[in-house]
Design a protein around this motif. Structure first.
Motif, PDB file in Angstrom:
ATOM      1  N   GLU A 131       0.838  -1.209   0.000  1.00 49.74           N
ATOM      2  CA  GLU A 131       0.000   0.000   0.000  1.00 49.74           C
ATOM      3  C   GLU A 131       0.870   1.255   0.000  1.00 49.74           C
ATOM      4  OE1 GLU A 131      -4.231  -1.028   2.230  1.00 49.74           O
ATOM      5  OE2 GLU A 131      -2.607  -0.123   3.373  1.00 49.74           O
ATOM      6  N   LEU A 132       1.853   1.258   0.880  1.00 52.03           N
ATOM      7  CA  LEU A 132       2.702   2.439   1.037  1.00 52.03           C
ATOM      8  C   LEU A 132       3.561   2.688  -0.196  1.00 52.03           C
ATOM      9  CD1 LEU A 132       3.536   4.645   3.058  1.00 52.03           C
ATOM     10  CD2 LEU A 132       5.297   3.061   3.916  1.00 52.03           C
ATOM     11  N   ALA A 133       3.943   1.595  -0.861  1.00 50.70           N
ATOM     12  CA  ALA A 133       4.824   1.720  -2.027  1.00 50.70           C
ATOM     13  C   ALA A 133       4.195   2.508  -3.167  1.00 50.70           C
ATOM     14  CB  ALA A 133       5.217   0.322  -2.518  1.00 50.70           C
ATOM     15  N   LEU A 134       2.883   2.655  -3.142  1.00 52.78           N
ATOM     16  CA  LEU A 134       2.205   3.423  -4.187  1.00 52.78           C
ATOM     17  C   LEU A 134       2.529   4.912  -4.107  1.00 52.78           C
ATOM     18  CD1 LEU A 134      -1.303   1.699  -4.045  1.00 52.78           C
ATOM     19  CD2 LEU A 134       0.509   1.320  -5.739  1.00 52.78           C
ATOM     20  N   THR A 135       2.930   5.367  -2.918  1.00 50.42           N
ATOM     21  CA  THR A 135       3.169   6.804  -2.722  1.00 50.42           C
ATOM     22  C   THR A 135       4.527   7.110  -2.105  1.00 50.42           C
ATOM     23  OG1 THR A 135       2.077   6.702  -0.556  1.00 50.42           O
ATOM     24  CG2 THR A 135       0.707   7.304  -2.460  1.00 50.42           C
ATOM     25  N   ASP A 136       5.259   6.089  -1.681  1.00 55.99           N
ATOM     26  CA  ASP A 136       6.517   6.297  -0.967  1.00 55.99           C
ATOM     27  C   ASP A 136       7.646   5.584  -1.712  1.00 55.99           C
ATOM     28  OD1 ASP A 136       8.648   5.351   1.081  1.00 55.99           O
ATOM     29  OD2 ASP A 136       7.584   6.897   2.185  1.00 55.99           O
ATOM     30  N   SER A 137       8.645   6.321  -2.153  1.00 53.81           N
ATOM     31  CA  SER A 137       9.713   5.734  -2.975  1.00 53.81           C
ATOM     32  C   SER A 137      10.584   4.761  -2.179  1.00 53.81           C
ATOM     33  CB  SER A 137      10.582   6.842  -3.573  1.00 53.81           C
ATOM     34  OG  SER A 137      11.170   7.630  -2.547  1.00 53.81           O
ATOM     35  N   ASP A 138      10.828   5.072  -0.905  1.00 51.92           N
ATOM     36  CA  ASP A 138      11.635   4.156  -0.093  1.00 51.92           C
ATOM     37  C   ASP A 138      10.922   2.816   0.099  1.00 51.92           C
ATOM     38  OD1 ASP A 138      13.647   6.012   0.168  1.00 51.92           O
ATOM     39  OD2 ASP A 138      12.928   6.775   2.103  1.00 51.92           O
ATOM     40  N   ALA A 139       9.612   2.873   0.345  1.00 57.00           N
ATOM     41  CA  ALA A 139       8.837   1.648   0.479  1.00 57.00           C
ATOM     42  C   ALA A 139       8.822   0.870  -0.834  1.00 57.00           C
ATOM     43  CB  ALA A 139       7.405   1.967   0.918  1.00 57.00           C
TER      44      ALA A 139
ATOM     45  N   GLU B 184      11.158   0.876  -3.091  1.00 52.12           N
ATOM     46  CA  GLU B 184      12.478   0.272  -3.291  1.00 52.12           C
ATOM     47  C   GLU B 184      12.626  -0.999  -2.470  1.00 52.12           C
ATOM     48  OE1 GLU B 184      16.508  -0.812  -2.433  1.00 52.12           O
ATOM     49  OE2 GLU B 184      15.207   0.185  -0.951  1.00 52.12           O
ATOM     50  N   LEU B 185      12.155  -0.956  -1.223  1.00 52.58           N
ATOM     51  CA  LEU B 185      12.220  -2.153  -0.371  1.00 52.58           C
ATOM     52  C   LEU B 185      11.340  -3.258  -0.933  1.00 52.58           C
ATOM     53  CD1 LEU B 185      13.029  -3.736   2.124  1.00 52.58           C
ATOM     54  CD2 LEU B 185      11.271  -2.495   3.431  1.00 52.58           C
ATOM     55  N   LEU B 186      10.145  -2.904  -1.377  1.00 55.68           N
ATOM     56  CA  LEU B 186       9.248  -3.901  -1.961  1.00 55.68           C
ATOM     57  C   LEU B 186       9.882  -4.544  -3.189  1.00 55.68           C
ATOM     58  CD1 LEU B 186       6.452  -5.262  -1.987  1.00 55.68           C
ATOM     59  CD2 LEU B 186       5.650  -3.355  -3.405  1.00 55.68           C
ATOM     60  N   THR B 187      10.532  -3.755  -4.018  1.00 54.38           N
ATOM     61  CA  THR B 187      11.190  -4.291  -5.208  1.00 54.38           C
ATOM     62  C   THR B 187      12.277  -5.288  -4.818  1.00 54.38           C
ATOM     63  OG1 THR B 187      10.765  -2.283  -6.482  1.00 54.38           O
ATOM     64  CG2 THR B 187      12.565  -3.702  -7.241  1.00 54.38           C
ATOM     65  N   ARG B 188      13.066  -4.928  -3.816  1.00 60.16           N
ATOM     66  CA  ARG B 188      14.131  -5.837  -3.366  1.00 60.16           C
ATOM     67  C   ARG B 188      13.558  -7.143  -2.830  1.00 60.16           C
ATOM     68  NH1 ARG B 188      17.263  -4.711   0.872  1.00 60.16           N
ATOM     69  NH2 ARG B 188      16.259  -2.800   1.613  1.00 60.16           N
ATOM     70  N   ILE B 189      12.498  -7.023  -2.013  1.00 63.55           N
ATOM     71  CA  ILE B 189      11.895  -8.221  -1.436  1.00 63.55           C
ATOM     72  C   ILE B 189      11.376  -9.141  -2.531  1.00 63.55           C
ATOM     73  CG2 ILE B 189       9.925  -9.071  -0.099  1.00 63.55           C
ATOM     74  CD1 ILE B 189      10.280  -6.606   1.716  1.00 63.55           C
ATOM     75  N   GLU B 190      10.606  -8.572  -3.435  1.00 54.78           N
ATOM     76  CA  GLU B 190      10.002  -9.397  -4.493  1.00 54.78           C
ATOM     77  C   GLU B 190      11.075  -9.993  -5.406  1.00 54.78           C
ATOM     78  OE1 GLU B 190       7.148  -6.749  -6.235  1.00 54.78           O
ATOM     79  OE2 GLU B 190       5.589  -7.309  -4.769  1.00 54.78           O
TER      80      GLU B 190
ATOM     81  N   VAL C  22      14.700  -8.918   4.916  1.00 59.29           N
ATOM     82  CA  VAL C  22      13.892  -9.281   6.090  1.00 59.29           C
ATOM     83  C   VAL C  22      14.170  -8.310   7.235  1.00 59.29           C
ATOM     84  CG1 VAL C  22      13.556 -11.027   7.887  1.00 59.29           C
ATOM     85  CG2 VAL C  22      13.673 -11.716   5.491  1.00 59.29           C
ATOM     86  N   THR C  23      15.447  -8.000   7.446  1.00 64.02           N
ATOM     87  CA  THR C  23      15.810  -7.055   8.504  1.00 64.02           C
ATOM     88  C   THR C  23      15.193  -5.686   8.253  1.00 64.02           C
ATOM     89  OG1 THR C  23      17.908  -8.186   8.932  1.00 64.02           O
ATOM     90  CG2 THR C  23      17.740  -5.893   9.644  1.00 64.02           C
ATOM     91  N   ASP C  24      15.260  -5.229   7.020  1.00 65.61           N
ATOM     92  CA  ASP C  24      14.702  -3.917   6.700  1.00 65.61           C
ATOM     93  C   ASP C  24      13.186  -3.891   6.883  1.00 65.61           C
ATOM     94  OD1 ASP C  24      17.203  -3.000   6.128  1.00 65.61           O
ATOM     95  OD2 ASP C  24      17.006  -3.152   3.945  1.00 65.61           O
ATOM     96  N   LEU C  25      12.527  -4.980   6.522  1.00 61.85           N
ATOM     97  CA  LEU C  25      11.077  -5.033   6.712  1.00 61.85           C
ATOM     98  C   LEU C  25      10.743  -5.080   8.203  1.00 61.85           C
ATOM     99  CD1 LEU C  25       8.273  -5.165   5.451  1.00 61.85           C
ATOM    100  CD2 LEU C  25       8.497  -7.659   5.358  1.00 61.85           C
TER     101      LEU C  25
END
Length: 358
Positions: free
Chosen positions: A271-279, A281-287, A307-310
């Motif tokens: 949800e947050l990744a839709l409006t937050d660039s840092d989120a 970036e983390l989502l991209t790394r996780i996926e 995992v640590t970042d999440l």
């Protein structure tokens, strides 16, 4: 194959298992109350060992496998607690508590097949030992045994068990299919938790009232309490899954994440990744790293870092806050119950659920 597992690891005290111990029960009446729950738990445990035995050697080994691996027996505890609103423990209450726990154990065999889980309660999952077919059939055997116990308690109990089983199946189905295009993923997920986890915990609370001759007006409050605390329980599991304290959890940090399971922290991150660039970036790394891991090409260090970042991200704190909200609402549902040891114990029960770390 008959692997050995440690003896059943259910805690022998309410204090160590669910935070319901001597500090909570100060008066002699309250101590008698706690003693009654402990005695009931001993009866439940003895009955589980008996009811889950089969004449067939393989069925006997597979059916007892997860029982003997341990467990907190949250559902039987809840049934025994709510029974104190009526006449207390009796044979029917104990039988119903056993049936609910066997139903729970049966669902674990099926869940682990669906999720391709490698571990359960610190031991290799059943399908990891015997294969998917044996694990599924073992779950079926246990569902049948639970139904047989419930059938002996009358039609009302049988209808309750059937409705609960239906919700368990629907919850698993909806989890498997995922949300519809026009459905909010977080709301869909919370409903899955209510069906898969909350429904059976609610049933545990309800049978305690049903078979102890407690006033019928207590049924809805304890049912609502059980369902809400069940959702809270699972949300805390979502947080624990990311825990770095693997010695406490018995699992590698991010086990669900590595398996591609979308728990609430990840859904909040999406949800947050839709409006937050840092989120984003983390989502991209996780996926990216989870997908690579799925195909055997993952970088373990990269996944550990994700995992640590999440775990340290605000979405995990938000998940913890959501779990606590469900816990508060569970306690609020108890308002119609009389003040006394039962309400006090159920309140502490809810607090211990959201405070746990494993």
């Amino acid at each position: 194959m008959n692997p050995s597992v440690p003896p059943a690891r259910r805690s022998n005290t309410l204090s160590s298992s669910l935070g319901l111990g001597e500090k909570l029960f100060a008066s002699s009446d309250e101590r008698r109350f706690a003693t009654a729950i402990e005695k009931g738990l001993d009866e439940v445990e003895a009955g589980l060992l008996s009811h889950m035995g089969f004449a067939d050697e393989i069925a006997d080994a597979t059916s007892r496998y997860l029982l003997e691996a341990g467990g907190k027996r949250v559902r039987p505890v809840l049934a025994l607690l709510t029974a104190q609103l009526g006449d207390g423990n009796n044979a029917d209450v104990v039988t119903a508590a056993q049936a609910v726990e066997i139903t729970h154990l049966a669902s674990l065999y099926h869940d682990d097949v669906m999720d391709e889980a490698q571990l359960r309660r610190g031991v290799p999952s059943a399908q990891n030992v015997w294969g998917n077919s044996v694990a599924i059939l073992t779950g079926d055997l246990l569902f049948a045994r639970a139904s047989k116990l419930i059938a002996g308690l009358g039609s009302e109990a049988l209808i309750l068990q059937s409705n609960t089983f239906e919700r368990l199946c629907l919850g698993q189905l909806h989890e498997t299919l995922g949300p519809k295009p026009d459905e909010n993923p977080v709301e869909h997920y919370l409903q899955v938790l209510a069906d898969k986890t909350g429904s059976l915990i609610a049933t545990a609370a309800e049978v305690g009232v049903m078979f102890s001759n407690a006033p019928k007006e207590y049924t809805v409050p304890v049912r609502d309490f059980g369902e809400k605390i069940g959702v809270a329980f699972q949300l805390i599991d979502d947080v624990i899954d990311l825990s770095a304290e693997t010695g406490k959890t018995g699992k590698k940090a991010g086990t669900d994440l590595r398996s591609g399971v979308a728990t609430l922290p990840l859904l909040y991150l999406r949800e947050l990744a839709l409006t937050d660039s840092d989120a984003a970036e983390l989502l991209t790394r996780i996926e990216r790293d989870v997908n690579a891991n799925f195909y055997g090409e993952g970088d373990e260090a990269a996944i550990d870092a994700a995992v640590t970042d999440l775990r340290e991200h605000a979405v995990t704190k938000k998940t913890l806050d959501e779990a606590r909200r469900w816990g508060r609402e569970a306690v609020e549902a108890l308002a119609p119950l009389p003040d006394g040891s039962v309400k006090k114990a159920l309140t502490r029960f809810a607090e211990s659920i959201v405070e746990r770390s494993n």
